[in-house]
Scaffold this motif. Structure first.
Motif, mmCIF file in Angstrom:
data_model
loop_
_atom_site.group_PDB
_atom_site.id
_atom_site.type_symbol
_atom_site.label_atom_id
_atom_site.label_comp_id
_atom_site.label_asym_id
_atom_site.label_seq_id
_atom_site.Cartn_x
_atom_site.Cartn_y
_atom_site.Cartn_z
ATOM 1 N N ASP A 208 0.851 -1.225 0.017
ATOM 2 C CA ASP A 208 -0.041 0.052 0.122
ATOM 3 C C ASP A 208 0.887 1.259 -0.069
ATOM 4 O O ASP A 208 0.496 2.281 -0.716
ATOM 5 N N GLU A 209 2.050 1.117 0.821
ATOM 6 C CA GLU A 209 2.816 2.493 0.771
ATOM 7 C C GLU A 209 3.438 2.769 -0.513
ATOM 8 O O GLU A 209 3.381 3.745 -1.074
ATOM 9 N N ALA A 344 -4.734 4.318 -4.685
ATOM 10 C CA ALA A 344 -3.853 3.330 -4.063
ATOM 11 C C ALA A 344 -4.461 2.570 -3.063
ATOM 12 O O ALA A 344 -4.121 1.220 -2.929
ATOM 13 N N VAL A 345 -5.541 2.973 -2.687
ATOM 14 C CA VAL A 345 -6.241 2.130 -1.386
ATOM 15 C C VAL A 345 -6.887 1.048 -2.400
ATOM 16 O O VAL A 345 -7.116 -0.434 -2.297
ATOM 17 N N SER A 346 -7.406 1.293 -3.564
ATOM 18 C CA SER A 346 -8.294 0.347 -4.258
ATOM 19 C C SER A 346 -7.471 -0.718 -5.100
ATOM 20 O O SER A 346 -7.785 -1.774 -4.764
ATOM 21 N N VAL A 347 -6.274 -0.354 -5.371
ATOM 22 C CA VAL A 347 -5.382 -1.344 -6.026
ATOM 23 C C VAL A 347 -5.001 -2.245 -4.789
ATOM 24 O O VAL A 347 -4.529 -3.509 -5.001
ATOM 25 N N SER A 348 -4.660 -1.603 -3.593
ATOM 26 C CA SER A 348 -4.222 -2.665 -2.453
ATOM 27 C C SER A 348 -5.317 -3.887 -2.206
ATOM 28 O O SER A 348 -5.038 -4.955 -1.921
ATOM 29 N N TRP A 349 -6.548 -3.450 -2.282
ATOM 30 C CA TRP A 349 -7.672 -4.015 -1.944
ATOM 31 C C TRP A 349 -7.736 -5.312 -3.109
ATOM 32 O O TRP A 349 -8.071 -6.517 -3.148
ATOM 33 N N CYS A 350 -7.370 -4.844 -4.329
ATOM 34 C CA CYS A 350 -7.538 -5.608 -5.712
ATOM 35 C C CYS A 350 -6.388 -6.732 -5.303
ATOM 36 O O CYS A 350 -6.530 -7.921 -5.646
ATOM 37 N N LEU A 351 -5.174 -6.313 -4.910
ATOM 38 C CA LEU A 351 -4.152 -7.180 -4.768
ATOM 39 C C LEU A 351 -4.409 -8.351 -3.700
ATOM 40 O O LEU A 351 -3.837 -9.506 -3.820
#
Length: 528
Positions: A208-209, A344-351
């Motif tokens: 996430d960072e 960034a938060v949405s991509v983190s949840w996707c991963l």
């Protein structure tokens, strides 16, 4: 003589005290009466809700419900995607008691909770300036968002929307795919080095960072033609302000006369006013530097196009320098925040979901190999990535970045058969709509991207209730930009790495304007 002086002083103090009490009664008393009027109007129309106390409405009950929910939270690291009952337990508690629509109050504010499909659909289709952002919340968020497109209301909002929306159409942003790929490359190289050092076992990466750095770089380049390193101070200040402001809840705390009149400036040890001034100055300096760098004929970035539109749309006699600067700074804040944090938060949840579902990783890789040259997406191949789109849409169904729709009626308005009184704040909890079995089926809590195989219109009973970017005319203007960036980043990462969820990962969604993974998303990565 001395006695007279003491008596005179006592009389003066009595007059001052009476004056203070009188003003307090006048202001606070009127607000209480007005709140009672709104509540009575809603109840006369059949809208029920928990009985409030005189001074703080239902705040005490909300805090009690929140505390009880925290006690019942399991310490086991069980991944449950239904986080509404832990983050917003009072909404769920009252929904079971009063149904999909009810009223409650906090301090001096009356609220209307709506999760009825037909009513939300009506709210989505209502095109009026009489429904805007909730004023006491926008006041709290002013240091981080100013009076930009996200927080403004009425004609001021309509004017900003007209200017900014023009620059975020699909045709305008599709040429930015290359910029997004370029911004992601340093992160991918860094991960490749980490994986090499990890050997056959790979390595654990908190994604996430790193993703926030990438999305910050994309926004900096798209808006100012500069890299993240140049705008790092700006993003750091925005993050500090976000942490300070959300240290106390912005949802329902509006406690009594003192805060109503004087506001609340204190947020821990951070001087909000000072940090806000530094942020504004840094943004303005960056804008002016970019103006100096540009020469005639250069390709203009998004912010330059927005500024040009602002100048064209305004009468020079009315558009003074201070208003122009305010417009620039506030909307830069809005674009920085919305385009940086939420993506960034949405991509983190996707991963996270892909780490739990390796089959979908394989499907995405096959799609990228067949659609993208050298495994790198471009503006021509992005529309063909149907599997990536399905995964992103399903992720945003279960984890919409901003989980709440918030509106305030600036005048009496009609929603279906209900007349909402002026001053009432309307709330819709998106995750509850997105997990409703009546709308999505019995598997509503499961990660099943295939439900979007024929598009949003066939994915659920009421397509209008799929609202990860909000609803109605006030839905996120940057949704096309965000969706494209999320698809680019997910495609690049999955094409280069295989990954599972790290054993160290702790699933704990947390709400700070966005629903974020509190301890971060940690995945175990190996190379292809």
């Amino acid at each position: 003589m001395e006695s007279l002086t003491v008596e005179a002083m006592n009389a003066i103090w009595c007059i001052i005290l009476v004056g203070i009490v009188g003003v307090g009664y006048h202001v606070y008393g009127r607000a209480v009466v007005e709140q009672w009027r709104m509540r009575r109007s809603l109840r006369m129309q059949g809208v029920k809700g928990p009985p409030p106390s005189i001074f703080n409405g239902n705040e005490s009950e909300m805090q009690r419900i929140q505390s009880e929910a925290a006690k019942h939270y399991s310490g086991d690291n069980i991944i449950s995607h239904d986080y509404s009952s832990s983050l917003f337990p009072y909404f769920e508690h009252w929904r079971k008691q009063y149904g999909r629509m009810y009223t409650y109050s906090t301090g001096l504010k009356q609220h209307l909770y709506i999760n009825h499909p037909e009513m939300v659909k009506e709210l989505s289709q209502t095109n009026t300036l009489k429904l805007g952002r909730i004023t006491h919340i926008t006041k709290r968020l002013k240091p981080i968002l100013g009076s930009g497109i996200i927080t403004s209301n009425g004609p001021h909002w309509a004017n900003q929307r007209r200017i900014i929306a023009h620059e975020f159409t699909h045709d305008k942003i599709k040429g930015m795919v290359g910029l997004m790929v370029e911004s992601a490359m340093p992160m991918l190289s860094k991960w490749e080095e980490m994986v090499k050092k990890g050997g056959e076992m790979g390595c654990d990466i908190r994604v996430d960072e790193d993703l926030k750095d990438v999305t910050a770089d994309v926004i900096a380049r798209a808006c100012f033609g500069s890299s993240f390193s140049k705008g790092k101070t700006i993003f750091s200040m925005i993050r500090d302000l976000l942490i300070a402001i959300t240290r106390r809840s912005v949802l329902f705390r509006f406690n009594g006369f003192t805060e109503m009149v004087f506001g609340s400036k204190k947020h821990g040890d951070v001087n909000i006013d000072e940090l806000e001034k530094k942020l504004d100055s840094s943004i303005w300096e960056t804008v002016k530097e970019r103006e100096m760098e540009c020469v005639e004929g250069d390709k203009k970035d998004v912010m330059q196009l927005i500024l040009a539109g602002a100048m064209r749309s305004c009468d020079g006699n009315l558009w003074d320098k201070s208003a122009y600067r305010r417009f620039v700074v506030d909307n830069c804040k809005n674009i920085y925040f919305a385009g940086h944090e939420s993506t960034a938060v949405s991509v983190s949840w996707c991963l996270m979901f892909l780490a739990l579902n390796p089959t979908w990783q394989n499907r995405i890789r096959d799609e990228i190999l067949s659609s993208c040259k050298n495994g790198i997406p471009d503006e021509e191949s992005i529309p063909n990535l149907k599997t990536v789109t399905m995964v992103v849409q399903e992720t945003m169904r279960l984890y919409p970045p901003a989980p709440l729709v918030m509106r305030e009626a600036s005048a009496d308005i009609r929603l279906g058969n209900l007349v909402v009184p002026k001053g009432v704040c309307i709330w819709t909890l998106i995750p509850t709509l997105h997990r409703d079995p009546e709308i999505w089926g019995a598997d509503a809590n499961e990660f099943k991207p295939e439900r979007f195989s024929e598009g949003i219109s066939k994915a659920c009973k009421y397509p209008q209730l799929y609202i990860p970017f909000g609803l109605g005319p006030r839905q996120c203007l940057g949704k096309n930009f965000a969706m494209m960036e999320i698809k680019v980043l997910v495609s690049l990462i999955v094409s280069k790495f295989s990954f599972t969820l790290s054993p160290t990962y702790q699933h704990s969604p947390n709400y700070k304007l966005l629903v974020e993974p509190q301890p971060g998303v940690v995945i175990r990565v190996v190379g292809q």
